[in-house]
Design a protein around this motif. Structure first.
Motif, PDB file in Angstrom:
ATOM      1  N   TYR A   1       0.892  -1.181   0.098  1.00  0.00           N
ATOM      2  CA  TYR A   1       0.107  -0.093  -0.143  1.00  0.00           C
ATOM      3  C   TYR A   1       0.824   1.280   0.005  1.00  0.00           C
ATOM      4  N   ILE A   2       2.140   1.103   0.404  1.00  0.00           N
ATOM      5  CA  ILE A   2       2.827   2.520   0.680  1.00  0.00           C
ATOM      6  C   ILE A   2       2.803   3.192  -0.795  1.00  0.00           C
ATOM      7  N   PRO A   3       3.228   2.803  -1.788  1.00  0.00           N
ATOM      8  CA  PRO A   3       3.249   3.460  -2.968  1.00  0.00           C
ATOM      9  C   PRO A   3       2.005   4.163  -3.372  1.00  0.00           C
ATOM     10  N   VAL A   4       0.860   3.367  -2.892  1.00  0.00           N
ATOM     11  CA  VAL A   4      -0.446   3.808  -3.217  1.00  0.00           C
ATOM     12  C   VAL A   4      -0.834   4.956  -2.398  1.00  0.00           C
ATOM     13  N   ILE A   5      -0.594   4.885  -1.230  1.00  0.00           N
ATOM     14  CA  ILE A   5      -0.960   6.122  -0.332  1.00  0.00           C
ATOM     15  C   ILE A   5       0.020   7.134  -0.216  1.00  0.00           C
ATOM     16  N   ASN A   6       1.202   6.850  -0.579  1.00  0.00           N
ATOM     17  CA  ASN A   6       2.197   8.305  -0.528  1.00  0.00           C
ATOM     18  C   ASN A   6       1.718   8.977  -1.630  1.00  0.00           C
ATOM     19  N   THR A   7       2.066  10.332  -1.479  1.00  0.00           N
ATOM     20  CA  THR A   7       1.833  11.139  -2.548  1.00  0.00           C
ATOM     21  C   THR A   7       2.993  10.946  -3.638  1.00  0.00           C
ATOM     22  N   ASP A   8       2.666  11.315  -5.057  1.00  0.00           N
ATOM     23  CA  ASP A   8       3.645  11.169  -5.888  1.00  0.00           C
ATOM     24  C   ASP A   8       5.010  11.795  -5.635  1.00  0.00           C
ATOM     25  N   ILE A   9       4.877  13.105  -5.019  1.00  0.00           N
ATOM     26  CA  ILE A   9       6.308  13.688  -4.996  1.00  0.00           C
ATOM     27  C   ILE A   9       6.960  13.026  -3.970  1.00  0.00           C
ATOM     28  N   VAL A  10       6.339  12.182  -2.666  1.00  0.00           N
ATOM     29  CA  VAL A  10       7.298  11.818  -1.962  1.00  0.00           C
ATOM     30  C   VAL A  10       7.809  10.527  -2.552  1.00  0.00           C
ATOM     31  N   THR A  11       6.981   9.634  -3.206  1.00  0.00           N
ATOM     32  CA  THR A  11       7.502   8.503  -3.796  1.00  0.00           C
ATOM     33  C   THR A  11       8.767   8.880  -4.815  1.00  0.00           C
ATOM     34  N   GLY A  12       8.471   9.771  -5.515  1.00  0.00           N
ATOM     35  CA  GLY A  12       9.299  10.240  -6.588  1.00  0.00           C
ATOM     36  C   GLY A  12      10.618  10.663  -6.111  1.00  0.00           C
ATOM     37  N   ILE A  13      10.676  11.346  -4.774  1.00  0.00           N
ATOM     38  CA  ILE A  13      11.859  11.875  -4.304  1.00  0.00           C
ATOM     39  C   ILE A  13      12.466  10.998  -3.555  1.00  0.00           C
ATOM     40  N   SER A  14      11.971  10.069  -2.875  1.00  0.00           N
ATOM     41  CA  SER A  14      12.710   9.081  -2.132  1.00  0.00           C
ATOM     42  C   SER A  14      13.294   8.011  -2.892  1.00  0.00           C
ATOM     43  N   MET A  15      12.552   7.731  -4.144  1.00  0.00           N
ATOM     44  CA  MET A  15      13.494   7.000  -5.136  1.00  0.00           C
ATOM     45  C   MET A  15      14.788   7.665  -5.902  1.00  0.00           C
ATOM     46  N   MET A  16      14.473   8.837  -5.967  1.00  0.00           N
ATOM     47  CA  MET A  16      15.520   9.662  -6.432  1.00  0.00           C
ATOM     48  C   MET A  16      16.848   9.775  -5.445  1.00  0.00           C
ATOM     49  N   LEU A  17      16.410   9.856  -4.231  1.00  0.00           N
ATOM     50  CA  LEU A  17      17.588   9.938  -3.055  1.00  0.00           C
ATOM     51  C   LEU A  17      18.023   8.513  -3.118  1.00  0.00           C
ATOM     52  N   ALA A  18      17.598   7.478  -3.297  1.00  0.00           N
ATOM     53  CA  ALA A  18      18.091   6.230  -3.249  1.00  0.00           C
ATOM     54  C   ALA A  18      18.961   5.815  -4.392  1.00  0.00           C
ATOM     55  N   PHE A  19      18.562   6.202  -5.592  1.00  0.00           N
ATOM     56  CA  PHE A  19      19.425   6.297  -6.770  1.00  0.00           C
ATOM     57  C   PHE A  19      20.844   6.968  -6.618  1.00  0.00           C
ATOM     58  N   ALA A  20      20.474   8.165  -6.062  1.00  0.00           N
ATOM     59  CA  ALA A  20      21.756   8.909  -6.065  1.00  0.00           C
ATOM     60  C   ALA A  20      22.660   8.295  -5.030  1.00  0.00           C
TER      61      ALA A  20
ATOM     62  N   SER B   1      14.122  16.793   2.509  1.00  0.00           N
ATOM     63  CA  SER B   1      13.578  15.215   2.974  1.00  0.00           C
ATOM     64  C   SER B   1      12.567  15.466   4.042  1.00  0.00           C
ATOM     65  N   ALA B   2      12.878  16.404   5.275  1.00  0.00           N
ATOM     66  CA  ALA B   2      12.181  16.718   6.019  1.00  0.00           C
ATOM     67  C   ALA B   2      10.864  17.342   6.047  1.00  0.00           C
ATOM     68  N   ILE B   3      10.662  18.196   4.878  1.00  0.00           N
ATOM     69  CA  ILE B   3       9.335  18.590   4.225  1.00  0.00           C
ATOM     70  C   ILE B   3       8.581  17.323   3.912  1.00  0.00           C
ATOM     71  N   SER B   4       9.312  16.466   2.997  1.00  0.00           N
ATOM     72  CA  SER B   4       8.556  15.310   2.557  1.00  0.00           C
ATOM     73  C   SER B   4       8.057  14.364   3.536  1.00  0.00           C
ATOM     74  N   MET B   5       8.921  14.146   4.622  1.00  0.00           N
ATOM     75  CA  MET B   5       8.384  13.278   5.698  1.00  0.00           C
ATOM     76  C   MET B   5       7.223  13.778   6.458  1.00  0.00           C
ATOM     77  N   ILE B   6       7.347  15.231   6.656  1.00  0.00           N
ATOM     78  CA  ILE B   6       6.111  15.794   7.270  1.00  0.00           C
ATOM     79  C   ILE B   6       4.710  15.661   6.406  1.00  0.00           C
ATOM     80  N   LEU B   7       4.917  15.923   4.982  1.00  0.00           N
ATOM     81  CA  LEU B   7       3.909  15.609   4.148  1.00  0.00           C
ATOM     82  C   LEU B   7       3.302  14.385   4.152  1.00  0.00           C
ATOM     83  N   MET B   8       4.241  13.491   4.080  1.00  0.00           N
ATOM     84  CA  MET B   8       3.882  11.944   4.257  1.00  0.00           C
ATOM     85  C   MET B   8       3.279  11.663   5.653  1.00  0.00           C
ATOM     86  N   ALA B   9       3.584  12.227   6.662  1.00  0.00           N
ATOM     87  CA  ALA B   9       3.190  11.954   8.153  1.00  0.00           C
ATOM     88  C   ALA B   9       1.682  12.713   8.062  1.00  0.00           C
TER      89      ALA B   9
END
Lengths: 261, 346, 275
Positions: free
Chosen positions: A100-119, C244-252
């Protein structure tokens, strides 16, 4: 009377949904370069479209990514759903919730977290990273489409098949697959739609020279979109409509055939 | 299901020939440039001549280019930073020291543009395009002359003003209007500029970058802060438009081609820069982009076009003298960023 | 056999660890690192809780709430009207309402700029009947319109999916017992469609709260929303830690809203299903 009102409401809504598309189609035949003034009917932008290297390469990457993401995520998603259906207890809960995580996460959070991982892993950004990102957000939807169909299945069927000497593969191919095919098709269709329409996740996970249509339009919209893109939209909407018409017709004829049996 | 997959594959195969990536080349060069800053034909010509595929990507601000280059997360050889960004990147050792013997066409560059403070010996950069920041306005919608930034705070143009969506340029305009330097590091001056820009917000349609041209051409607004090159193009599209560099002074800027230290193909990158400085190529780019060219040999040709013989394209010395160049603020840049975030969110 | 089937879950398990869990963990680590040194810190989070950024968050939530409310008000009747049509028409209308989504959403949004602009279609029509130009583009209204346009199908579809599953026998029974069709709707259809409504609300609210493209194009960057703020940190400022911190807050924030929302879902049995 009431029926008519209801229909009027739906038609008004459809008008709202199609107005911008209609505008794009009309302007694609505009002789002028700017969208704001009508300069007479012309097909020049359709010719220009096929000579526009940037748009053509964006279209290519969009389709390539969507097709590959759909095929891969449908295969992984279907097998995972079958496996998850056989799981119980904690493992099932873990899988279903992680899914469910990718489903309930907003696009921007999913996109950025993956970008961080690749980087972080020092993977060079490009088509591969974009494709992996697309597959990742498509699989959950495939699983969510297939799981309910598996639940509705009669588990005795598979056992009966195995008892009668079918190999597991045969049991899957002959019994399970036909039963869940609607779920798989829905999942694949959903994956394709999501992939082709995605902007945010692609935007953060692409690299040099790999641009899909969304990213192209985003950067082009800032300097005034060239009219070729209107022509492309017109072609796209026509192709989609034609495809849907074909699929629908086939579905209808299939249904009636089944009815005869 | 099988049929669907087959169908999708067909679509894909049908699309491949149009993708423009069919021809195999022996080498690949990665170019990261501003949006709409080249004649696309030039890349095709380079590919033919040097048997080298050009992978061309665009950016919309110095800052986003810097972040990309710094992360080094995607291959990149040639970039086009502006003055203050060159200073910053040189200081951080991000730019490669050019081998000038490989760039003989540098002789075509206007000597006025060489030896600037940000790269005194032109060890790292070769000028590409340059220009000023000013007001592009619609003479039919604005009364009287436009010679001061003050018009951007004039109540009668409420809902007709477009500002540039870039922290340095917009804060710089306010600083200049107040009579300070665009490179101010004085907190009082910057706070004053911030208040001025916040007070201006109700008058402003929006903060845009490139699309501003379309808006002014389409008369969605009457006044916009923009780059001289964009102004030249816009005037060709709508003759009511005019461009002015206010008397309080403004910013003059210089974009240069440079090679990243992390580049894996520096030799080809130098060939590319040399190619850009060739007279015929410079002319193609200048005619397509309409920004002031750095090549001194093509002035006569450009003056003959219906847009080239203008003060916007060839600014007088007097105009250039009242403009200043941005300097790299170093760590102080965070102050600008914070001020900008505050202005945008209020 | 059963073990072999279970083993099929393994590849995706590994995939999730690599591309879902690890990225999340990395984001959390970035959020707790200082951008200067290598020290652990909560400074990035603390920075966010300033009046300035609170206002950014509030603006985003505010437009998301309004968008969701309008989508519900327009989408529910639409879903209901489609669901009561004869089957064939129903399918056609449903497909027609989803079809636009197959065209790139940025293209459709861009098209609105042509319609809403000062010299756009609407103003041309208005001026033909003598009404002066109205400013729609570059206002908050344009953002609502753009978001409504893009997200409305997300509201209609889940509600519709639930509505067609409601057995008509319930309504017949209610009518037999003397309920008017109005009260039958309120007492039976409405409560039974709640799961769809809740899915619809979350599917509209989520993209609405985090969008950065639509305001950028239709409002002209007048207001900074949380999506713009995050994008700005990563692509312009290069401050990945604060971003990242803002993203975490948005996610929460989104997770919390979903939990609150699910409290209203009375249907109970939603174990595995999305809707």
């Amino acid at each position: 009377m009431v029926k008519r009102l209801e229909k009027a409401y739906i038609y008004a809504l459809l008008f709202f949904l199609y107005a911008p598309i209609g505008v794009l189609i009309v302007y694609s035949f505009n002789q002028n370069k700017t969208n704001r003034v009508w300069g007479g009917f012309s097909l020049r932008w359709y010719i220009a479209l096929f000579n526009n290297r940037d748009i053509m390469s964006a279209l290519y990457y969009t389709l390539l990514c969507a097709v590959l993401a759909t095929i891969i995520s449908t295969i992984i998603g279907t097998f995972t759903a079958i496996a998850v259906d056989s799981l119980d207890g904690l493992m099932r809960v873990v899988y279903v919730n992680l899914n469910y995580i990718p489903v309930i996460n907003t696009d921007i959070v999913t996109g950025i977290s993956m970008m961080l991982a690749f980087a972080f892993a020092k993977i060079k950004f490009g088509f591969a990273t974009m494709l992996i990102a697309h597959i990742s957000f498509c699989i959950p939807y495939v699983i969510l489409s297939v799981l309910p169909k598996l639940k509705q299945m009669d588990p005795n069927m598979v056992e009966a098949a195995l008892d009668l000497g079918a190999t597991p593969w045969q049991a899957f191919y002959k019994i399970v697959l036909p039963d869940i095919s609607v779920g798989i098709t829905t999942g694949a269709l959903l994956a394709f739609t999501l992939s082709i329409d995605d902007f945010v996740i692609s935007f953060f996970n692409t690299g040099s020279g790999v641009t899909n249509l969304s990213i192209y339009v985003y950067s082009a919209a800032k300097k005034g979109i060239s009219p070729e893109i209107n022509a492309l939209s017109t072609i796209m909407i026509l192709v989609v409509t034609a495809l849907l018409a074909i699929i629908n017709k086939r579905a209808l004829s299939n249904n009636s055939k089944r009815g005869e049996k | 299901m099988k049929k669907t997959i087959a169908l999708l594959c067909c679509v894909l195969l049908a699309a491949a020939p149009f993708s423009g990536c069919t021809k195999a080349r022996s080498e690949t060069l990665y170019v990261l440039n501003w949006g709409a800053y080249i004649d696309p034909e030039v890349n095709d010509m380079f590919e033919e001549e040097f048997d080298c595929k050009v992978v061309y990507t665009t950016y919309d601000s110095n800052e986003s280019m810097y972040v990309k280059a710094k992360q080094n997360s995607s291959p990149c050889d040639v970039v086009f930073p502006s003055d203050y960004m060159v200073e910053k990147m040189v200081r951080e050792g991000m730019l490669y020291k050019l081998n000038k013997a490989n760039i003989p066409n540098m002789a075509n560059i206007d000597p006025k543009l060489l030896g600037m403070d940000y790269d005194p010996g032109n060890d790292y950069t070769v000028p590409y395009f340059w220009g000023t920041v000013g007001i592009l306005y619609n003479t039919a919608m604005v009364n009287g002359p436009v010679d001061s930034w003050g018009i951007l705070w004039d109540e009668q143009y409420k809902g007709n003003i477009i500002m540039y969506d870039s922290q340095r340029d917009t804060i710089g305009v306010a600083l200049k209007y107040l009579g300070y330097s665009m490179n101010s590091r004085n907190m009082d001056e910057i706070t004053e500029a911030e208040e001025l820009l916040v007070s201006q917000k109700p008058l402003v349609i929006g903060y845009y970058t490139d699309i501003m041209q379309e808006m002014l051409i389409g008369e969605e607004g009457a006044l916009g802060v923009t780059y001289s090159g964009d102004a030249v193009y816009s005037i060709t599209q709508n003759p009511d438009l005019a461009y002015s560099v206010p008397k309080e002074g403004s910013n003059k800027w210089f974009d240069s081609a440079a090679i990243l230290e992390t580049s894996e193909n520096k030799e080809m990158a130098e060939k590319y820069i040399n190619f850009l400085c060739r007279d015929d190529i410079s002319l193609m780019n200048a005619e397509e982009v309409m920004y002031s060219t750095a090549n001194k040999n093509i002035e006569a040709e450009l003056r003959e076009t219906d847009w080239g013989n203008s003060e916007a394209y060839f600014p007088t010395d007097e105009i250039m003298d009242r403009c200043e160049i941005f300097r790299d603020p170093g760590e102080f840049v965070t102050v600008y960023s914070d001020v900008w975030e505050r202005i945008k969110s209020k | 056999m059963s073990k072999k089937v279970k083993a099929l879950a393994l590849p995706y398990g590994l995939w999730m660890i690599a591309f879902t869990l690890a990225p999340m963990a990395l984001m959390a680590i970035y959020a707790m690192r200082s951008s200067q040194g290598q020290a652990w810190t909560f400074k990035n989070f603390a920075n966010f809780f300033s009046p300035l950024y609170m206002k950014v968050l509030w603006e985003s939530v505010y437009i998301a709430i309004i968008t969701t409310a309008i989508s519900l008000a327009i989408g529910y009747p639409a879903a209901y009207f489609i669901s009561v049509l004869p089957r064939k028409q129903r399918d056609i209308f449903l497909v027609l309402s989803i079809l636009p989504m197959w065209m790139n959403f940025l293209l459709r949004t861009y098209s609105w700029m042509n319609i809403l602009g000062r010299n756009g279609l609407i103003n041309k029509m208005l001026s033909a009947i003598g009404i002066g130009p109205v400013s729609i583009l570059y206002t908050r209204g344009a953002v609502y319109l753009g978001m409504l346009y893009n997200f409305l199908p997300f509201m209609i579809y889940p509600i519709y999916a639930v509505l067609i599953k409601i057995s008509p026998s319930y309504l017949e029974a209610a009518k037999d017992l003397g309920a008017s069709s109005w009260s039958a709707f309120w007492k039976i259809t409405m409560p039974l469609s709640m799961p769809g409504v809740i899915t619809g609300i979350s599917m509209v609210f989520m993209p609405a709260v985090s969008t950065f493209v639509i305001p950028e194009l239709l409002e002209g960057g007048h207001t900074m929303y949380i999506g713009n703020l995050i994008q700005h940190q990563f692509l312009q400022k290069g401050d990945w830690n604060f971003g990242s911190a803002i993203s975490m807050i948005l996610m929460a924030f989104v997770l919390l809203s979903m939990m609150v929302l699910n409290k209203f879902d009375t249907s109970g049995s939603k174990e595995d299903a999305l809707w």
